[in-house]
Design a protein around this motif. Sequence first.
Motif, mmCIF file in Angstrom:
data_model
loop_
_atom_site.group_PDB
_atom_site.id
_atom_site.type_symbol
_atom_site.label_atom_id
_atom_site.label_comp_id
_atom_site.label_asym_id
_atom_site.label_seq_id
_atom_site.Cartn_x
_atom_site.Cartn_y
_atom_site.Cartn_z
ATOM 1 N N ALA A 205 0.846 -1.195 0.000
ATOM 2 C CA ALA A 205 0.000 0.000 0.000
ATOM 3 C C ALA A 205 0.877 1.238 0.000
ATOM 4 C CB ALA A 205 -0.922 -0.002 1.223
ATOM 5 N N ASP A 206 1.948 1.192 0.785
ATOM 6 C CA ASP A 206 2.996 2.216 0.788
ATOM 7 C C ASP A 206 4.280 1.527 1.242
ATOM 8 O OD1 ASP A 206 2.893 2.073 3.643
ATOM 9 O OD2 ASP A 206 1.357 3.637 3.690
ATOM 10 N N ALA A 207 5.315 2.277 1.542
ATOM 11 C CA ALA A 207 6.604 1.661 1.883
ATOM 12 C C ALA A 207 6.586 0.927 3.219
ATOM 13 C CB ALA A 207 7.705 2.727 1.903
ATOM 14 N N GLU A 208 5.539 1.146 4.044
ATOM 15 C CA GLU A 208 5.456 0.503 5.346
ATOM 16 C C GLU A 208 4.349 -0.540 5.439
ATOM 17 O OE1 GLU A 208 5.014 3.499 8.320
ATOM 18 O OE2 GLU A 208 6.763 4.636 7.674
ATOM 19 N N GLN A 209 3.246 -0.303 4.759
ATOM 20 C CA GLN A 209 2.074 -1.161 4.888
ATOM 21 C C GLN A 209 1.862 -2.003 3.630
ATOM 22 O OE1 GLN A 209 -1.301 0.972 7.228
ATOM 23 N NE2 GLN A 209 -0.404 2.525 5.904
ATOM 24 N N VAL B 248 -1.988 -15.132 3.020
ATOM 25 C CA VAL B 248 -1.384 -16.119 3.905
ATOM 26 C C VAL B 248 -2.068 -17.458 3.669
ATOM 27 C CG1 VAL B 248 -0.879 -16.750 6.294
ATOM 28 C CG2 VAL B 248 -0.826 -14.341 5.599
ATOM 29 N N LEU B 249 -1.266 -18.476 3.359
ATOM 30 C CA LEU B 249 -1.806 -19.788 3.040
ATOM 31 C C LEU B 249 -2.565 -20.363 4.216
ATOM 32 C CD1 LEU B 249 1.313 -21.281 1.252
ATOM 33 C CD2 LEU B 249 -0.833 -20.622 0.170
ATOM 34 N N GLY B 250 -3.708 -20.938 3.917
ATOM 35 C CA GLY B 250 -4.525 -21.558 4.946
ATOM 36 C C GLY B 250 -5.687 -22.278 4.316
ATOM 37 N N ALA B 251 -6.593 -22.723 5.134
ATOM 38 C CA ALA B 251 -7.799 -23.389 4.644
ATOM 39 C C ALA B 251 -9.007 -22.788 5.377
ATOM 40 C CB ALA B 251 -7.728 -24.894 4.877
ATOM 41 N N PRO B 252 -9.535 -21.673 4.867
ATOM 42 C CA PRO B 252 -9.212 -21.014 3.598
ATOM 43 C C PRO B 252 -8.025 -20.051 3.738
ATOM 44 C CG PRO B 252 -11.028 -19.888 4.644
ATOM 45 C CD PRO B 252 -10.712 -21.073 5.530
ATOM 46 N N HIS B 253 -7.614 -19.479 2.596
ATOM 47 C CA HIS B 253 -6.531 -18.511 2.587
ATOM 48 C C HIS B 253 -6.983 -17.199 3.223
ATOM 49 C CE1 HIS B 253 -4.681 -21.445 0.106
ATOM 50 N NE2 HIS B 253 -5.474 -21.236 -0.924
ATOM 51 N N ILE B 254 -6.024 -16.479 3.821
ATOM 52 C CA ILE B 254 -6.331 -15.316 4.651
ATOM 53 C C ILE B 254 -5.722 -14.055 4.054
ATOM 54 C CG2 ILE B 254 -6.094 -14.314 6.961
ATOM 55 C CD1 ILE B 254 -5.702 -17.194 7.997
ATOM 56 N N LEU B 255 -6.484 -12.973 4.068
ATOM 57 C CA LEU B 255 -5.967 -11.647 3.722
ATOM 58 C C LEU B 255 -5.587 -10.946 5.008
ATOM 59 C CD1 LEU B 255 -5.468 -9.270 1.756
ATOM 60 C CD2 LEU B 255 -7.876 -8.643 2.076
ATOM 61 N N GLN B 256 -4.299 -10.588 5.130
ATOM 62 C CA GLN B 256 -3.822 -9.859 6.298
ATOM 63 C C GLN B 256 -3.267 -8.508 5.865
ATOM 64 O OE1 GLN B 256 -1.127 -12.091 8.785
ATOM 65 N NE2 GLN B 256 -2.730 -13.467 9.493
ATOM 66 N N TRP B 257 -3.308 -7.563 6.813
ATOM 67 C CA TRP B 257 -2.745 -6.232 6.593
ATOM 68 C C TRP B 257 -1.568 -6.075 7.541
ATOM 69 C CZ3 TRP B 257 -4.332 -2.697 2.926
ATOM 70 C CH2 TRP B 257 -3.760 -1.422 2.987
ATOM 71 N N GLY B 258 -0.360 -5.898 6.957
ATOM 72 C CA GLY B 258 0.832 -5.860 7.778
ATOM 73 C C GLY B 258 1.520 -4.509 7.763
ATOM 74 N N ASN B 259 2.321 -4.274 8.789
ATOM 75 C CA ASN B 259 3.146 -3.076 8.892
ATOM 76 C C ASN B 259 4.564 -3.532 9.222
ATOM 77 O OD1 ASN B 259 4.567 -0.763 10.150
ATOM 78 N ND2 ASN B 259 2.605 0.272 9.912
ATOM 79 N N VAL B 260 5.516 -3.264 8.320
ATOM 80 C CA VAL B 260 6.863 -3.779 8.503
ATOM 81 C C VAL B 260 7.631 -3.032 9.587
ATOM 82 C CG1 VAL B 260 7.035 -4.667 6.151
ATOM 83 C CG2 VAL B 260 7.747 -2.319 6.635
ATOM 84 N N LEU B 261 7.177 -1.855 9.999
ATOM 85 C CA LEU B 261 7.843 -1.125 11.076
ATOM 86 C C LEU B 261 7.423 -1.634 12.441
ATOM 87 C CD1 LEU B 261 7.880 2.578 9.798
ATOM 88 C CD2 LEU B 261 9.602 0.776 9.539
ATOM 89 N N THR B 262 6.139 -1.921 12.603
ATOM 90 C CA THR B 262 5.650 -2.422 13.887
ATOM 91 C C THR B 262 5.733 -3.936 13.988
ATOM 92 O OG1 THR B 262 3.358 -2.645 13.142
ATOM 93 C CG2 THR B 262 4.038 -0.493 14.004
ATOM 94 N N GLY B 263 5.810 -4.622 12.821
ATOM 95 C CA GLY B 263 5.825 -6.077 12.818
ATOM 96 C C GLY B 263 4.459 -6.692 12.994
ATOM 97 N N ARG B 264 3.431 -5.854 13.012
ATOM 98 C CA ARG B 264 2.076 -6.352 13.264
ATOM 99 C C ARG B 264 1.375 -6.705 11.955
ATOM 100 N NH1 ARG B 264 -2.623 -3.354 16.916
ATOM 101 N NH2 ARG B 264 -4.359 -4.713 16.270
ATOM 102 N N ALA B 265 0.532 -7.747 12.001
ATOM 103 C CA ALA B 265 -0.295 -8.124 10.852
ATOM 104 C C ALA B 265 -1.676 -8.512 11.365
ATOM 105 C CB ALA B 265 0.330 -9.279 10.088
#
Length: 322
Positions: free
Chosen positions: A183-187, A192-209
Amino acid sequence: MSHMPASLFDHRLVRGLLARCGEARAMRTGVLIAALAMVLGGCVPDEPTAPPQTDIHLSEYVVSGDSIALRIPLNRTERTGYDNQPQFTRDGTALLYTSERGSSTDIYRMSLSNHTTRPITALPTSVYSPTPRTDSTFVVVQVEDDGAQRLWEFPLSRTAPVTPDEGALLLPEVEPVGYFAWADAEQLALFVLGAPHILQWGNVLTGRADTVRVDIGRSLESRPQDASVSAVQRHENAPDSVLVAYGPDEVSVYAPTLPGEGDHTWTREGHLLMTSGTALYQWHPNAGSWREVYDWDPATPSRLAASPTENRLAVVVAPPEE
């Protein structure tokens, strides 16, 4: 075929099969069923499933009002093998893509001025989904030695292929990652593979998803007009839909999808393009319908990417089955 007790089966085999296949819908059905059958039957294939034969076609497009016309695409990776997952560099001068030319996949860079190609990774395990993060770095999904699939960032502005010690791990707690889009340089959004597959929103600075949706398709795409990402929401009893996410708590439905994987991209002018069957289509919000742009019949297009700086499109095309 080699055999081992089902109780000793390593779940990473399933991930490896899914990574080699690289196709989310196939992962949900045929490949997953086959992998589970191996678990129950206690057998493991001697060799991983080979990726499909695919090439990358390049074309220019012309915008007229709210319509797009495509010039005749040219095959720029014409060879026997797997060339897939194209992404343009941020300055639009080159194309990054995944290519298998041995026992694993690496990332190649194609200059768009003369169409010369060179490897930019030389890693011991397979890497997929090359995506620029900045002007000087790119991020991949790397299949690690233990089978984990996580995001790694590498330098882009150099001539020699990068080596493992030059990589930086992003979001170490998030895996197995299949695909992603910034979405930008941080987000970023993550498949994410699963049953079913998952859409996650991550932030590489905080490490949170954070989990945004479940049961999504493989195509995640950055939208050039704002800090958002689109994804395909699967539905059991209704047509699948294209979602636009601005964050973990702000998601809206944009359009219905076409039959198929939902592979799509956005042009720099904001046009939504999607492949289905043997053709490329454009969504017209005012008309509320999809219109055909170009047909590769009898070949089959799939993934695609639009240049951020020019009216140029890269499309993955599989030759017709013999």
